[in-house]
Design a protein around this motif. Sequence first.
Motif, short mmCIF file in Angstrom:
data_model
loop_
_atom_site.label_atom_id
_atom_site.label_comp_id
_atom_site.label_asym_id
_atom_site.label_seq_id
_atom_site.Cartn_x
_atom_site.Cartn_y
_atom_site.Cartn_z
N LYS A 129 13.35 1.55 -1.66
CA LYS A 129 12.43 2.20 -2.59
C LYS A 129 10.98 1.96 -2.20
N VAL A 173 7.44 1.59 -4.06
CA VAL A 173 6.88 1.37 -5.39
C VAL A 173 5.36 1.24 -5.36
N ARG A 217 2.05 -0.66 -0.50
CA ARG A 217 1.02 -1.49 0.14
C ARG A 217 1.42 -2.96 0.19
N SER A 248 2.88 -5.11 -1.88
CA SER A 248 2.69 -6.10 -2.94
C SER A 248 3.87 -6.21 -3.90
N PHE A 292 15.66 -0.09 -10.04
CA PHE A 292 14.76 0.40 -9.00
C PHE A 292 14.32 -0.72 -8.05
N THR A 324 16.27 -3.26 -7.50
CA THR A 324 17.50 -3.96 -7.13
C THR A 324 17.76 -4.00 -5.63
N PRO A 325 17.64 -2.87 -4.90
CA PRO A 325 17.91 -2.96 -3.46
C PRO A 325 17.01 -3.97 -2.75
N LEU A 341 8.81 -7.65 -7.28
CA LEU A 341 8.47 -7.41 -8.68
C LEU A 341 9.58 -6.64 -9.39
N CYS A 342 9.85 -7.04 -10.62
CA CYS A 342 10.82 -6.35 -11.46
C CYS A 342 10.15 -6.14 -12.81
N ARG A 343 9.95 -4.90 -13.25
CA ARG A 343 9.25 -4.67 -14.50
C ARG A 343 10.19 -4.78 -15.71
#
Lengths: 210, 839
Positions: free
Chosen positions: A87, A89, A92, A94, A151, A153-154, A183-185
């Motif tokens: 994915k 996201v 850049r 981060s 999103f 997860t991979p 990051l996981c929102r």
Amino acid sequence: MSNRTDRGGLSRRGFLKGAGVAAATTALLDRSVEALAQENKESRSVVGPGAVAITLKVNGQHKDFQIEPSATLAEVLRVHADMTGTKIVCDRGSCSACTVWIDGKTVCSCMTLAMDARGREIKTIEGLAQGEHLHPVQEQFIEHDAMQCGFCTPGMIMSCANLLERNKQPTLDDVKQACSGNLCRCGTYPRVFEATLAAAKQMKGGNGNA
Amino acid sequence: MPDAQISDKSPAAAPVPEKPPIPQAAAPKSGGEKPETESNMYPVGIAGVDIHQSRRDVPEGEPPPLAINDQLKSIGKPTPRVDGRAKVTGAAKYTADVKLPGMLYARMLTSPHPHAKIKSIDTSAAEKAPGVKAIHLLDHTFGMAQEKGEEGNKYPLVRFAGQPFAAVAADTQQHADNAARMINVDYEILPFVTDIEKAKQNDAPLVFAGQAEQKGTAGGGGGPAGLSQSGNVRGPAKGGNKQDGGIDDAFKDADVVVETEYHTSVQTHCALETHGFVADWKPDLLTVWASTQGTGSVRDELAAVFNLPKSKVRVITEYMGGGFGAKFGASNPGVLATHLSKKAGAPVRLMCDRKEEHLGTGNRPSSNQKYKIGAKKDGKLVAIQCTNYGTAGVGTGAGATAVAQNIYPCPAIYTEDYDVFTHAGPAAAFRAPGHPQAAFGFEQSIDELAEKLGIDPLALREVIDQSEARSVERKIGAEKIGWSNRKPAGSDAGPVKRGIGMAQAIWYRSSNRDSHCEVRITQDGSVELLSGVQDIGSGIRTVLAQVVAEELGLKPSDITIKIGDTSYPNGPGSGGSVTTNSITPVARDAAWKVKQEMLKQIAPKLGARADDLTLADGKVASKSDPSKGMSFKAAAAKLDTEQIAARAQRVQDYPVTEDQQQQQPQLAEGGGQRRRGRRGAGSGGLGGVQFVQVAVDTDTGVIKVEKVVAVHDCGRPMNPLTLTSQINGGIIQGLSYALFENRILDRNTGLMVNPNLEQYKIAGAKEMPEIEPIVIEQYWGRSSTDAAGIGEPATVPTAAAIGNAVYNAIGVRVRQTPMTPAAVLAALAQKDSSNGRSA
């Protein structure tokens, strides 16, 4: 940064986009220096603008692409190889959603030019399972519900599975460190930790396939 | 109360009530009853505390009462996601992953100025750029407040940096990006204001010269219509029971009064998948893949904008990468993608980039809340007053008084909410709109009141809180966090000081009657459920499989769930924590109906009566003669036709009598528990209590959240595994809001300085505390599943609980989010100087 002509024709898109980004600087410079050395060794001729032919080895298979030299590995995987498990996201470096393995190490594929991945072993989320047999980290992510929207997860799995390649008996802090860039929102981290520790246990027990 | 809970630590330990009730259908009341209802006994109460049977008159055709979870096979059992494999292998297709033959890529053009008049737009160079197939200019910007009388302008007025007004479609993303940069716009730059205090002043540049309104979405948000507007200040929106005066007098009865002030920052949603659409305009059907929380909301907006019948618009959301309230409707990217597809005659993919996502697709408004709370010596509340000013940028809906209005009954409540327009991106509904900020202010103020009264904060809440669920939750949580060991504020020696705090949530149990589904059984034994409802990550796909499996005696993995497509029966939008409440009763109703049909057809073939047959453990069996039976699959093969199916729609919540409401106030519709319903089927209160332990380094100002115990209620818990994942998520977003998140606008340029994911900091793995999510099992007897949502209540109290814990640690209030190290050090310095010491 000058571009193209003096540096093997490579538009340093990733570098330009990321330059000045404190969080990503260290990893970025490492990669850029490495990449530059590689390019200088290979060729000083101008490549692009316009599509060029490259071959990448993705999940053990050689694949040919016609790509802009400025294309990132993430773009090529998603758009040209139709492998959309990886994915994009932040684009850049981060958030680590685009994490793949190159020669066994995790990298942000959005910060890696596809050109720089030539001749390397690329592993993506699509190549982690062996056929129908899921990697223990994948299995335990399902079992422990280490996903919500899915999103991140991979990328999360690529980071955690890579940890278990390097460290068969990770502690909770090791797992936190391994996915500290992911990051996981939805806020699924606690389940990611549980799943990865369970996968380590499963692999130690000899039930793993990795 | 250990048996009242489902903990993720021991998910298999189902609660055992003292007297397991066995719901039984009672005979319909005779005489005088409306013929279309029947009367049944339903379990009501909290498992492990008290569960009794209560009568409900329900619409005819409703399935029989469902037993409590302990007696069920699928519902209430921790169930891994049915789509888990797709998500862990990368096979799950999100809108961002859709690639159609001939698909074009689009890029929006957004304003670099916070306030400007567009004098002209020259697209000639962009049109000739390589690969460009279509360009579209908007005459109107969606998703923000609209000024009356402004319609019909050639170009929209730019009111925030990042406002989109055009887009380009090209054969590659790079070509689209390049061409968007080649559109020449002549701006007349106008003065702007992004600072809320400056915006309130009389001489501030006006964001809207005339009256401006913004409608909310299915996710909430938006301010009330028709409020007065003066300069950039709109309001007040009044709340409470003293809107017509008398609040000042009410304080005369108070023994103790506290006056407090709290400020919260603007938070952006940061869904990992940005807002995005793939639009495929064909003459007879517009098909749109959308990263949305409401497939129906996208269809409705596109049908309206393009003047199409809704039947000619199909919206698909197979997987979506997070929304948190901001993803409803088509808005600018959806409308632009559709225009471009229509013009180019090809499918067009338009995904916002990360910067656009921060700037223009929504945020949680700021707040500046001032409270005055009066109480008797024993803690009884006598008066609550709150005035709040917040900015939703060019939107409305910065209200932050709902918690003060609704959580604790009080004879005199008066609140005022003011929206202050600024030249900043519009707010959108964000997970429990208005509530995390309101709880941050109000629940800390209640702790301040407790301190002034000399009453323990938990004990005070026992006095002022009438929620039965929260009372149970406080007991469980207090024990888990070790509340009895809580020390006086700021009493730890040494630079690192620990503290414990708690805060409470209120949310509203509501549902959407426009929730439909169809359940089909086919002769090969396959079962499928179809509904337009979308899984936004909460796991409704799995819960629906559990519900159908429960009714048909199968396993969740036996059920194929087809959702996220407006071709299927209408589903509810996933906002307001309504999804589970809305759609699970419908799934059960449809599954029950199709089961009746199946048993009717099978009964003669088994030589049994249909009402003597049951479906359980993958078999059809006779209750009276166990020798009569066959597998579900064999039975399906004997159906009269290839397929049987049943449809259902959400019925109104089962009515309760006034007596019943008095016995259990949370059954009440509305009452003190407000919910602006959209086609609502009924509402009531939800609770939730969170306890937090923090360590604060008083040398560096760094707050570390060490432990969170979260005890919540959401009616009948359907899937404890995904449910507790959502609670974790609510807490983590709340933690992130409390400590890190801040959309920073440069007041001199009007630009956001951190529109990315490294300088806009959200919580990561390293900041994770130990979290213990606990769910109590509560029954109301209000629908055929009696389930409610958890997404929003789980995030309401976290920042407040952290605030209270920080106070307990260091003995000083940090009255703002984010509670950064600088804010902590400043608060400590202020305390030191007020104590006469040098900082």
